[in-house]
Design a protein around this motif. Structure first.
Motif, PDB file in Angstrom:
ATOM      1  N   LYS A 145       7.938   5.128 -10.315  1.00  0.00           N
ATOM      2  CA  LYS A 145       8.721   6.209 -10.916  1.00  0.00           C
ATOM      3  C   LYS A 145       8.177   7.570 -10.509  1.00  0.00           C
ATOM      4  N   VAL A 146       6.849   7.706 -10.480  1.00  0.00           N
ATOM      5  CA  VAL A 146       6.237   8.955 -10.012  1.00  0.00           C
ATOM      6  C   VAL A 146       6.605   9.199  -8.551  1.00  0.00           C
ATOM      7  N   GLY A 147       6.621   8.117  -7.770  1.00  0.00           N
ATOM      8  CA  GLY A 147       6.993   8.240  -6.357  1.00  0.00           C
ATOM      9  C   GLY A 147       8.425   8.690  -6.163  1.00  0.00           C
ATOM     10  N   TRP A 148       9.363   8.143  -6.960  1.00  0.00           N
ATOM     11  CA  TRP A 148      10.771   8.560  -6.840  1.00  0.00           C
ATOM     12  C   TRP A 148      10.906  10.047  -7.167  1.00  0.00           C
ATOM     13  N   ASN A 149      10.201  10.498  -8.213  1.00  0.00           N
ATOM     14  CA  ASN A 149      10.266  11.913  -8.591  1.00  0.00           C
ATOM     15  C   ASN A 149       9.699  12.806  -7.479  1.00  0.00           C
ATOM     16  N   SER A 150       8.616  12.368  -6.855  1.00  0.00           N
ATOM     17  CA  SER A 150       8.004  13.143  -5.771  1.00  0.00           C
ATOM     18  C   SER A 150       8.943  13.229  -4.571  1.00  0.00           C
ATOM     19  N   LEU A 151       9.582  12.115  -4.242  1.00  0.00           N
ATOM     20  CA  LEU A 151      10.526  12.107  -3.126  1.00  0.00           C
ATOM     21  C   LEU A 151      11.729  13.008  -3.419  1.00  0.00           C
ATOM     22  N   ALA A 152      12.213  12.964  -4.671  1.00  0.00           N
ATOM     23  CA  ALA A 152      13.340  13.814  -5.057  1.00  0.00           C
ATOM     24  C   ALA A 152      12.979  15.288  -4.901  1.00  0.00           C
ATOM     25  N   ASP A 153      11.759  15.665  -5.281  1.00  0.00           N
ATOM     26  CA  ASP A 153      11.313  17.052  -5.140  1.00  0.00           C
ATOM     27  C   ASP A 153      11.256  17.471  -3.667  1.00  0.00           C
ATOM     28  N   ILE A 154      10.812  16.544  -2.807  1.00  0.00           N
ATOM     29  CA  ILE A 154      10.742  16.844  -1.367  1.00  0.00           C
ATOM     30  C   ILE A 154      12.135  17.075  -0.803  1.00  0.00           C
ATOM     31  N   LEU A 155      13.089  16.212  -1.179  1.00  0.00           N
ATOM     32  CA  LEU A 155      14.463  16.346  -0.684  1.00  0.00           C
ATOM     33  C   LEU A 155      15.105  17.644  -1.155  1.00  0.00           C
ATOM     34  N   LYS A 156      14.794  18.058  -2.380  1.00  0.00           N
ATOM     35  CA  LYS A 156      15.382  19.288  -2.917  1.00  0.00           C
ATOM     36  C   LYS A 156      14.803  20.531  -2.263  1.00  0.00           C
TER      37      LYS A 156
ATOM     38  N   GLY B 243      18.175  20.523   6.084  1.00  0.00           N
ATOM     39  CA  GLY B 243      18.564  19.583   7.120  1.00  0.00           C
ATOM     40  C   GLY B 243      18.999  18.243   6.564  1.00  0.00           C
ATOM     41  N   GLN B 244      19.195  17.290   7.470  1.00  0.00           N
ATOM     42  CA  GLN B 244      19.600  15.947   7.085  1.00  0.00           C
ATOM     43  C   GLN B 244      18.367  15.111   6.757  1.00  0.00           C
ATOM     44  N   TRP B 245      18.549  14.161   5.829  1.00  0.00           N
ATOM     45  CA  TRP B 245      17.423  13.351   5.368  1.00  0.00           C
ATOM     46  C   TRP B 245      17.720  11.872   5.542  1.00  0.00           C
ATOM     47  N   VAL B 246      16.730  11.133   6.002  1.00  0.00           N
ATOM     48  CA  VAL B 246      16.808   9.678   6.086  1.00  0.00           C
ATOM     49  C   VAL B 246      15.506   9.109   5.532  1.00  0.00           C
ATOM     50  N   LEU B 247      15.628   8.241   4.523  1.00  0.00           N
ATOM     51  CA  LEU B 247      14.464   7.550   3.959  1.00  0.00           C
ATOM     52  C   LEU B 247      14.520   6.095   4.388  1.00  0.00           C
ATOM     53  N   LEU B 248      13.435   5.594   4.911  1.00  0.00           N
ATOM     54  CA  LEU B 248      13.414   4.196   5.322  1.00  0.00           C
ATOM     55  C   LEU B 248      12.024   3.613   5.124  1.00  0.00           C
ATOM     56  N   GLY B 249      11.968   2.290   5.015  1.00  0.00           N
ATOM     57  CA  GLY B 249      10.672   1.643   4.870  1.00  0.00           C
ATOM     58  C   GLY B 249      10.649   0.606   3.774  1.00  0.00           C
ATOM     59  N   ASP B 250       9.463   0.372   3.247  1.00  0.00           N
ATOM     60  CA  ASP B 250       9.226  -0.641   2.217  1.00  0.00           C
ATOM     61  C   ASP B 250       9.188   0.053   0.850  1.00  0.00           C
ATOM     62  N   PHE B 251      10.267  -0.102   0.072  1.00  0.00           N
ATOM     63  CA  PHE B 251      10.362   0.553  -1.235  1.00  0.00           C
ATOM     64  C   PHE B 251       9.766  -0.312  -2.358  1.00  0.00           C
ATOM     65  N   ASN B 252       9.380  -1.528  -2.035  1.00  0.00           N
ATOM     66  CA  ASN B 252       8.744  -2.420  -3.016  1.00  0.00           C
ATOM     67  C   ASN B 252       9.558  -2.589  -4.294  1.00  0.00           C
ATOM     68  N   VAL B 253      10.859  -2.613  -4.170  1.00  0.00           N
ATOM     69  CA  VAL B 253      11.738  -2.782  -5.325  1.00  0.00           C
ATOM     70  C   VAL B 253      13.090  -3.273  -4.820  1.00  0.00           C
ATOM     71  N   VAL B 254      13.762  -4.062  -5.630  1.00  0.00           N
ATOM     72  CA  VAL B 254      15.115  -4.512  -5.298  1.00  0.00           C
ATOM     73  C   VAL B 254      16.112  -3.758  -6.165  1.00  0.00           C
ATOM     74  N   ARG B 255      17.365  -3.708  -5.732  1.00  0.00           N
ATOM     75  CA  ARG B 255      18.395  -2.981  -6.476  1.00  0.00           C
ATOM     76  C   ARG B 255      19.246  -3.902  -7.347  1.00  0.00           C
ATOM     77  N   PHE B 256      19.429  -5.152  -6.909  1.00  0.00           N
ATOM     78  CA  PHE B 256      20.328  -6.067  -7.598  1.00  0.00           C
ATOM     79  C   PHE B 256      19.686  -7.452  -7.711  1.00  0.00           C
ATOM     80  N   PRO B 257      20.117  -8.255  -8.701  1.00  0.00           N
ATOM     81  CA  PRO B 257      19.507  -9.580  -8.899  1.00  0.00           C
ATOM     82  C   PRO B 257      19.572 -10.472  -7.670  1.00  0.00           C
ATOM     83  N   GLU B 258      20.679 -10.373  -6.896  1.00  0.00           N
ATOM     84  CA  GLU B 258      20.830 -11.262  -5.741  1.00  0.00           C
ATOM     85  C   GLU B 258      19.872 -10.917  -4.596  1.00  0.00           C
ATOM     86  N   GLU B 259      19.125  -9.809  -4.743  1.00  0.00           N
ATOM     87  CA  GLU B 259      18.151  -9.443  -3.711  1.00  0.00           C
ATOM     88  C   GLU B 259      16.778 -10.078  -3.972  1.00  0.00           C
TER      89      GLU B 259
END
Length: 307
Positions: free
Chosen positions: A29-40, A44-60
């Motif tokens: 959660k601290v990481g998401w907030n830090s990333l949001a601050d960087i994007l704000k 320019g255009q932004w692309v985030l990629l990599g290992d987020f260590n979290v899934v979005r949906f049960p089927e993942e």
């Protein structure tokens, strides 16, 4: 890790963040907030990629527990930052736990996107109109001029989005706090008619926000006249539907003999290499579907047609 540079041709600034998220939920959660601050704070255009260590949906996840609150925080981060996930080719899962059968999809690509709902927000039209009016043409070729204009518009849209999201979060927090306060009072005494009306208003606002968050999902589909809600079966049916559009139905195509075919006149041949007119470009754009996938700039045809 953040890497940035300029795209060849359009000269647009591109920022790429390589993400390796922590394992613990609170640190995520601290990481998401830090990333949001960087994007704000950036342009320019932004692309985030990599290992987020979290899934979005049960089927993942497979053969392991799904953390609903952790997924919600991650999905909220994606929505608030205006990101969209690009589908990746290959297998459904990106991680296999050592010496086990636990599978997860934790690697992703998340670029910026434009939401159609922004067109209905108060003040959005005037923001875009003011930005376009203040733009000075940069470039010679029309495609470069258009790309630079989008480059000029995007940071203003992101700044407007951040203000709207901050206000929405403030309103949501106030509604929830006031609703819980009235809920507590109802345990101590009977609420007045006015208080009951106010509580109902807060409840309606809370439910409406939850509805808007979930309306982009597909709750179910009719498959062979049977209503199906299993995400795996829905994905399978959608895949089957679009795959069938690219199946060759004719086994043996007939040959083509070109005797007596009409030919283009010299004037028609010359017209094929002429520059496109503004009218032709506009007609081509307006014949496209409004909800087609956006290009690298994140702006779709609904946005282009609207303005």
């Amino acid at each position: 890790m953040l890497v940035n540079g300029k795209l060849t041709g359009s000269n647009q600034i591109l920022n790429i963040i390589d993400v390796y998220a922590p394992q613990r939920v609170l640190e995520k959660k601290v990481g998401w907030n830090s990333l949001a601050d960087i994007l704000k704070s950036g342009v320019g255009q932004w692309v985030l990629l990599g290992d987020f260590n979290v899934v979005r949906f049960p089927e993942e996840r497979k053969n392991s527990a799904f953390n609903r609150s952790c997924a919600k925080e991650f999905n909220d981060f994606i929505d608030e930052c205006g990101l969209v996930e690009y589908s990746m080719k290959g297998r459904s899962f990106t991680f296999l736990a050592p010496n086990s059968t636990k599978l997860s999809k934790i690697d992703r690509v998340l670029p910026f996107r434009f939401f159609n709902s922004w067109l209905e927000k108060e003040g959005f039209d005037s923001i875009v109109a003011d930005v376009v009016e203040s733009y000075c043409n940069v470039g010679v070729r029309p495609n470069v001029v258009l790309a630079n204009k989008f480059k000029h518009i995007r940071p203003k849209i992101k700044a407007w989005r951040d203000e709207v999201c901050a206000k929405d979060r403030e309103d949501a927090g106030r509604d929830k706090e006031e609703f819980e306060l009235l809920d507590s009072l109802a345990e101590e005494r009977d609420l007045s008619e006015e208080e009951l009306w106010i509580k109902m208003e807060f409840r309606t606002n809370i439910c409406e926000r939850e509805r808007l968050k979930s309306k982009n999902g597909i709750p179910g589909l009719f498959v062979n006249e049977v209503w199906v809600e299993d995400p795996k079966l829905i994905k399978k049916e959608v895949f089957r539907f679009f795959r069938n559009h690219f199946v060759e139905k004719v086994g043996n195509r007939p040959g083509l003999r070109c005797h007596g075919l009409s030919r283009l006149s010299d004037a028609e041949v010359i017209s094929l290499s002429e520059h496109f007119t503004d009218k032709e470009v506009k007609e081509a754009v307006f014949e496209c579907g409004v909800d087609k996938a956006p290009g690298p700039d994140g702006l779709n045809f609904r946005f282009l047609k609207h303005f």
